[in-house]
Design an enzyme around this catalytic site. Structure first.
Site, PDB file in Angstrom:
ATOM      1  N   CYS A  12     -26.236  -8.388  -1.498  1.00 41.96           N
ATOM      2  CA  CYS A  12     -26.218  -7.280  -2.892  1.00 41.96           C
ATOM      3  C   CYS A  12     -26.740  -8.698  -3.932  1.00 41.96           C
ATOM      4  O   CYS A  12     -26.555  -9.692  -3.991  1.00 41.96           O
ATOM      5  CB  CYS A  12     -24.974  -7.058  -3.321  1.00 41.96           C
ATOM      6  SG  CYS A  12     -23.619  -7.845  -3.574  1.00 41.96           S
ATOM      7  N   HIS A  40     -18.952 -14.299   1.959  1.00 41.33           N
ATOM      8  CA  HIS A  40     -18.501 -14.794   3.436  1.00 41.33           C
ATOM      9  C   HIS A  40     -18.911 -14.669   4.447  1.00 41.33           C
ATOM     10  O   HIS A  40     -19.421 -13.643   5.324  1.00 41.33           O
ATOM     11  CB  HIS A  40     -17.057 -13.220   3.747  1.00 41.33           C
ATOM     12  CG  HIS A  40     -16.588 -14.045   2.490  1.00 41.33           C
ATOM     13  ND1 HIS A  40     -15.718 -12.408   1.891  1.00 41.33           N
ATOM     14  CD2 HIS A  40     -15.122 -14.624   2.169  1.00 41.33           C
ATOM     15  CE1 HIS A  40     -14.414 -13.267   0.770  1.00 41.33           C
ATOM     16  NE2 HIS A  40     -14.525 -13.849   1.008  1.00 41.33           N
ATOM     17  N   HIS A  74     -16.876 -12.759  -7.458  1.00 43.52           N
ATOM     18  CA  HIS A  74     -15.839 -12.121  -7.523  1.00 43.52           C
ATOM     19  C   HIS A  74     -14.851 -12.007  -8.444  1.00 43.52           C
ATOM     20  O   HIS A  74     -14.013 -10.979  -9.697  1.00 43.52           O
ATOM     21  CB  HIS A  74     -14.699 -12.654  -6.257  1.00 43.52           C
ATOM     22  CG  HIS A  74     -14.925 -12.896  -5.102  1.00 43.52           C
ATOM     23  ND1 HIS A  74     -15.695 -10.864  -4.482  1.00 43.52           N
ATOM     24  CD2 HIS A  74     -15.091 -13.517  -4.098  1.00 43.52           C
ATOM     25  CE1 HIS A  74     -15.382 -11.507  -3.196  1.00 43.52           C
ATOM     26  NE2 HIS A  74     -15.521 -13.076  -2.786  1.00 43.52           N
ATOM     27  N   GLU A 130     -10.995 -10.585  -5.996  1.00 44.72           N
ATOM     28  CA  GLU A 130     -11.257  -9.854  -6.995  1.00 44.72           C
ATOM     29  C   GLU A 130     -10.438  -9.334  -7.662  1.00 44.72           C
ATOM     30  O   GLU A 130     -10.677  -9.431  -8.936  1.00 44.72           O
ATOM     31  CB  GLU A 130     -12.925  -8.963  -6.505  1.00 44.72           C
ATOM     32  CG  GLU A 130     -13.226  -8.082  -7.017  1.00 44.72           C
ATOM     33  CD  GLU A 130     -14.113  -6.506  -7.386  1.00 44.72           C
ATOM     34  OE1 GLU A 130     -14.566  -6.655  -6.012  1.00 44.72           O
ATOM     35  OE2 GLU A 130     -13.832  -6.180  -7.911  1.00 44.72           O
ATOM     36  N   THR A 166     -14.573  -3.280  -6.412  1.00 46.30           N
ATOM     37  CA  THR A 166     -15.857  -2.953  -6.187  1.00 46.30           C
ATOM     38  C   THR A 166     -15.856  -2.193  -5.241  1.00 46.30           C
ATOM     39  O   THR A 166     -16.910  -1.701  -4.551  1.00 46.30           O
ATOM     40  CB  THR A 166     -16.477  -3.978  -6.724  1.00 46.30           C
ATOM     41  OG1 THR A 166     -16.575  -4.677  -6.426  1.00 46.30           O
ATOM     42  CG2 THR A 166     -16.480  -3.757  -8.449  1.00 46.30           C
ATOM     43  N   SER A 229     -15.938 -11.897   7.529  1.00 47.14           N
ATOM     44  CA  SER A 229     -16.390 -10.568   6.175  1.00 47.14           C
ATOM     45  C   SER A 229     -15.227  -9.118   6.241  1.00 47.14           C
ATOM     46  O   SER A 229     -16.019  -8.740   7.893  1.00 47.14           O
ATOM     47  CB  SER A 229     -17.167 -10.957   6.735  1.00 47.14           C
ATOM     48  OG  SER A 229     -17.942  -9.530   5.724  1.00 47.14           O
ATOM     49  N   ASN A 231     -15.725  -6.807   5.289  1.00 44.52           N
ATOM     50  CA  ASN A 231     -16.962  -5.704   4.510  1.00 44.52           C
ATOM     51  C   ASN A 231     -17.956  -5.761   6.312  1.00 44.52           C
ATOM     52  O   ASN A 231     -18.563  -4.716   6.623  1.00 44.52           O
ATOM     53  CB  ASN A 231     -17.795  -6.090   3.392  1.00 44.52           C
ATOM     54  CG  ASN A 231     -19.237  -5.484   3.430  1.00 44.52           C
ATOM     55  OD1 ASN A 231     -20.148  -6.018   3.754  1.00 44.52           O
ATOM     56  ND2 ASN A 231     -19.117  -4.305   2.548  1.00 44.52           N
ATOM     57  N   SER A 273     -23.183  -9.796   2.920  1.00 47.49           N
ATOM     58  CA  SER A 273     -22.550 -11.246   2.629  1.00 47.49           C
ATOM     59  C   SER A 273     -23.857 -11.695   3.514  1.00 47.49           C
ATOM     60  O   SER A 273     -23.537 -13.038   4.035  1.00 47.49           O
ATOM     61  CB  SER A 273     -21.156 -11.305   2.970  1.00 47.49           C
ATOM     62  OG  SER A 273     -20.936 -10.856   4.404  1.00 47.49           O
TER      63      SER A 273
HETATM   64  S1  SF4 Z   1     -19.766  -5.679  -7.849  1.00 42.07           S
HETATM   65 FE1  SF4 Z   1     -19.988  -6.633  -5.967  1.00 42.07          FE
HETATM   66  S2  SF4 Z   1     -20.814  -5.451  -4.055  1.00 42.07           S
HETATM   67 FE2  SF4 Z   1     -21.617  -5.157  -6.298  1.00 42.07          FE
HETATM   68  S3  SF4 Z   1     -23.308  -5.771  -6.707  1.00 42.07           S
HETATM   69 FE3  SF4 Z   1     -21.326  -7.204  -7.294  1.00 42.07          FE
HETATM   70  S4  SF4 Z   1     -20.898  -8.967  -6.038  1.00 42.07           S
HETATM   71 FE4  SF4 Z   1     -22.059  -6.809  -4.589  1.00 42.07          FE
END
Ligand code: SF4
Length: 292
Positions: A12, A40, A74, A130, A166, A229, A231, A273
């Site tokens: 991301c 991760h 994070h 986070e 998030t 990870s 996710n 990730s």
């Molecule tokens: S909030 Fe988390 S998943 Fe979304 S863009 Fe930011 S780092 Fe990536």
């Protein structure tokens, strides 16, 4: 046989930004501390370690003076910034802008709730970096809710502001909101003051749907993800429900050519990730097996 990489897979933008910041600094200093794994994914962490990125924890940070430390996507609680100030540490703050905005939102909500005897609740994984950063905005007083059924710590008769980490599942978050509303109705609280904010990152929320479409379009999915990870595990299981012929690997060496029997179209995808270069290596490995 054709091999296709999922166009929506890969980091991301929050992770890309953090890695760019690390690479830029390493180009100048060849040595940089990072608070926790930058992503991760062991392969990516190892690649950056070879460039000079050194992963530390908070205890190790407390022993440094005058060093440069990267804060990953994070984010961190205010106590980390205070520690940096007191130890003359220069911070490169790569907190994702979406996380930064959520931290501010929670801080505002906390101040509002503190003035009227209300509560702040965060839907997230206890101990996740986070969540630690988000809870820090409330002086570590937020109620951390890890599952939609985990609402006993919330007093629905008092004002309540609810936020989500998030990267949580939108489905589960909606279930949590419904459970709180049901509790309000059950207790006949007619003047309830409950606000739930939609704070799940759209990059994560849309990923499951995109993955579903991709998995439907191929005969075999090679899911590339780091073993640590969360996710990755979530998305792998999701993918397997859509396409039973899904295999999870963390490196190209784990590929078994027996998997390709009868598969015309092979898809490669991964977690948020998983680096693109790793998926490209997997593609090359599959093609070399097919050509031999
Ligand atoms: S909030 Fe988390 S998943 Fe979304 S863009 Fe930011 S780092 Fe990536």
């Amino acid at each position: 046989m054709s091999v296709v990489i999922d166009p929506n897979a890969g980091f991301c933008f929050g992770v890309v930004k953090a890695i760019d910041a690390a690479e830029q600094q390493l180009g100048v200093s060849h040595r940089l501390y990072c608070l926790g794994d930058i992503v991760h994914n062991n392969e990516e962490v190892e690649r950056l370690a070879q460039m000079g990125l050194c992963v530390i924890d908070h205890k190790q940070m407390a022993t440094l003076t005058g060093a440069t430390v990267l804060i990953r996507a994070h984010g961190e609680p205010p106590s980390t910034y205070e520690m940096a100030r007191s130890r003359n540490i220069t911070l490169i703050d790569a907190t994702c802008p979406i996380v930064l905005a959520l931290q501010k939102k929670i801080r505002d909500g906390y101040e509002q709730m503190a003035a009227i005897g209300g509560q702040v609740a965060i839907f997230g994984k206890k101990g996740h970096a986070e969540v630690v950063g988000l809870n820090g905005q409330t002086g570590n007083t937020a109620i951390i809710v890890s599952s939609p059924d985990d609402i006993d710590a919330i007093d629905v008769r008092r004002p309540l502001r609810l936020y989500s980490q998030t990267t949580m599942s939108r489905e589960e978050y909606n279930k949590l909101i419904s459970n709180i509303e049901a509790r309000i109705a059950e207790m006949r609280v007619t003047d309830a003051d409950f606000v739930a904010y939609n704070t799940i990152c759209s990059r994560v929320a849309n990923r499951a749907t995109q993955l579903e479409e991709f998995a439907h379009s191929v005969d075999l999915v090679i899911f590339v993800s780091g073993v640590n990870s969360s996710n990755g595990h979530y998305l792998y299981e999701y993918c397997r429900k859509v396409q039973a012929n899904t295999k999870m690997i963390s490196s190209p060496d784990e590929i078994d050519e027996a998997w390709f029997a009868g598969a015309e179209r092979i898809g490669i995808t991964g977690a948020t990730s998983t680096p693109s270069w790793l998926m490209e290596q997997v593609r090359q490995r599959i093609e070399s097996i097919a050509n031999n």
